[in-house]
Scaffold this motif. Structure first.
Motif, PDB file in Angstrom:
ATOM      1  N   ARG A  81      52.459  26.332  27.732  1.00 41.39           N
ATOM      2  CA  ARG A  81      52.373  27.615  28.396  1.00 41.39           C
ATOM      3  C   ARG A  81      50.950  27.859  28.878  1.00 41.39           C
ATOM      4  O   ARG A  81      49.994  27.658  28.150  1.00 41.39           O
ATOM      5  CB  ARG A  81      52.783  28.692  27.403  1.00 41.39           C
ATOM      6  N   GLU A  82      50.831  28.269  30.108  1.00 37.52           N
ATOM      7  CA  GLU A  82      49.520  28.497  30.685  1.00 37.52           C
ATOM      8  C   GLU A  82      49.389  29.939  31.123  1.00 37.52           C
ATOM      9  O   GLU A  82      50.366  30.582  31.481  1.00 37.52           O
ATOM     10  CB  GLU A  82      49.330  27.579  31.881  1.00 37.52           C
ATOM     11  N   ASP A  83      48.158  30.427  31.075  1.00 39.95           N
ATOM     12  CA  ASP A  83      47.908  31.769  31.556  1.00 39.95           C
ATOM     13  C   ASP A  83      48.110  31.799  33.065  1.00 39.95           C
ATOM     14  O   ASP A  83      47.847  30.816  33.756  1.00 39.95           O
ATOM     15  CB  ASP A  83      46.474  32.186  31.226  1.00 39.95           C
ATOM     16  N   PRO A  84      48.577  32.911  33.591  1.00 36.30           N
ATOM     17  CA  PRO A  84      48.747  33.006  35.038  1.00 36.30           C
ATOM     18  C   PRO A  84      47.395  32.878  35.744  1.00 36.30           C
ATOM     19  O   PRO A  84      46.363  33.254  35.204  1.00 36.30           O
ATOM     20  CB  PRO A  84      49.339  34.389  35.256  1.00 36.30           C
ATOM     21  N   LEU A  85      47.427  32.348  36.927  1.00 35.59           N
ATOM     22  CA  LEU A  85      46.207  32.212  37.713  1.00 35.59           C
ATOM     23  C   LEU A  85      45.803  33.571  38.274  1.00 35.59           C
ATOM     24  O   LEU A  85      46.636  34.435  38.508  1.00 35.59           O
ATOM     25  CB  LEU A  85      46.447  31.246  38.874  1.00 35.59           C
ATOM     26  N   ALA A  86      44.524  33.725  38.514  1.00 35.90           N
ATOM     27  CA  ALA A  86      43.998  34.941  39.132  1.00 35.90           C
ATOM     28  C   ALA A  86      43.512  34.598  40.541  1.00 35.90           C
ATOM     29  O   ALA A  86      43.173  33.459  40.834  1.00 35.90           O
ATOM     30  CB  ALA A  86      42.843  35.494  38.299  1.00 35.90           C
ATOM     31  N   THR A  87      43.467  35.599  41.394  1.00 39.60           N
ATOM     32  CA  THR A  87      43.020  35.392  42.768  1.00 39.60           C
ATOM     33  C   THR A  87      41.626  34.781  42.805  1.00 39.60           C
ATOM     34  O   THR A  87      41.352  33.887  43.616  1.00 39.60           O
ATOM     35  CB  THR A  87      43.053  36.723  43.542  1.00 39.60           C
TER      36      THR A  87
ATOM     37  N   ARG B 205      41.940  32.963  51.169  1.00 38.00           N
ATOM     38  CA  ARG B 205      41.276  34.269  51.107  1.00 38.00           C
ATOM     39  C   ARG B 205      42.014  35.194  50.145  1.00 38.00           C
ATOM     40  O   ARG B 205      43.228  35.094  49.987  1.00 38.00           O
ATOM     41  CB  ARG B 205      41.231  34.882  52.502  1.00 38.00           C
ATOM     42  N   ALA B 206      41.278  36.110  49.569  1.00 38.01           N
ATOM     43  CA  ALA B 206      41.832  37.045  48.584  1.00 38.01           C
ATOM     44  C   ALA B 206      42.895  37.957  49.188  1.00 38.01           C
ATOM     45  O   ALA B 206      43.758  38.474  48.467  1.00 38.01           O
ATOM     46  CB  ALA B 206      40.714  37.880  47.959  1.00 38.01           C
ATOM     47  N   ASP B 207      42.893  38.150  50.493  1.00 36.80           N
ATOM     48  CA  ASP B 207      43.859  39.051  51.130  1.00 36.80           C
ATOM     49  C   ASP B 207      45.227  38.410  51.372  1.00 36.80           C
ATOM     50  O   ASP B 207      46.113  39.027  51.941  1.00 36.80           O
ATOM     51  CB  ASP B 207      43.301  39.607  52.437  1.00 36.80           C
ATOM     52  N   GLY B 208      45.417  37.136  50.940  1.00 35.75           N
ATOM     53  CA  GLY B 208      46.705  36.461  51.114  1.00 35.75           C
ATOM     54  C   GLY B 208      46.793  35.605  52.358  1.00 35.75           C
ATOM     55  O   GLY B 208      47.821  34.993  52.621  1.00 35.75           O
ATOM     56  N   SER B 209      45.715  35.550  53.139  1.00 36.23           N
ATOM     57  CA  SER B 209      45.714  34.698  54.325  1.00 36.23           C
ATOM     58  C   SER B 209      45.026  33.379  54.000  1.00 36.23           C
ATOM     59  O   SER B 209      44.276  33.272  53.030  1.00 36.23           O
ATOM     60  CB  SER B 209      45.010  35.395  55.493  1.00 36.23           C
TER      61      SER B 209
END
Length: 151
Positions: free
Chosen positions: A34-40, A58-62
């Motif tokens: 089990r792994e921790d979820p990734l962060a942006t 990019r942090a905005d999802g693009s």
């Protein structure tokens, strides 16, 4: 036939200890992969591929993909070696490629027929940096992230 209460107590204690041991072993087994979820912040940046590919997240999802290996002919592109890479805009979301570690998925429109296409980046957080790979790439091709300029 008479059962001694001490014998019954020892039997119950043994069964309880065995049950608790098995439960702890199961929890360790389940928690191991089990792994921790990734962060942006762990995926945003520029990913440089050892084959010359480049993924700008990019942090905005693009995202912008340069020379990213396409997943296959189902997106309307050629299957020849020269036509097996994509350069252009995309969006990204957190996702997990089947049987792999967590990562991100890039979505874009296929250039030939505008069908939705997906490219997965499997991400590994290591002490010496964040690395990843595209499952559709040839063996040995890896990507290394730098959190620098994301233009």
């Amino acid at each position: 036939m008479r059962t001694d209460w001490r014998q019954a107590l020892w039997w119950i204690t043994g069964v309880t200890a065995l049950f608790l041991t098995l439960m702890v072993a199961l929890l360790i087994y389940l928690g191991r992969d089990r792994e921790d979820p990734l962060a942006t912040a762990e995926v945003a940046g520029v990913w440089q591929g050892s084959d010359g590919g480049r993924l700008t997240v990019r942090a905005d999802g693009s995202a912008d993909l340069e020379r990213a290996t396409r997943p296959g002919p189902d997106c309307g592109q050629s299957t020849d070696a020269a036509g097996r890479s994509y350069t252009g805009p995309a969006t990204w979301v957190f996702d997990t490629y089947p049987d792999e570690r967590p990562g991100i998925r890039f979505d874009y429109q296929g250039p030939a027929n505008a069908k939705p296409c997906r490219i997965y980046l499997v991400v590994s957080l290591l002490q010496d940096g964040t690395k990843g790979f595209l499952p559709q790439d040839p063996p040995g091709v890896s990507y290394v992230r730098s959190a620098g300029q994301q233009n």
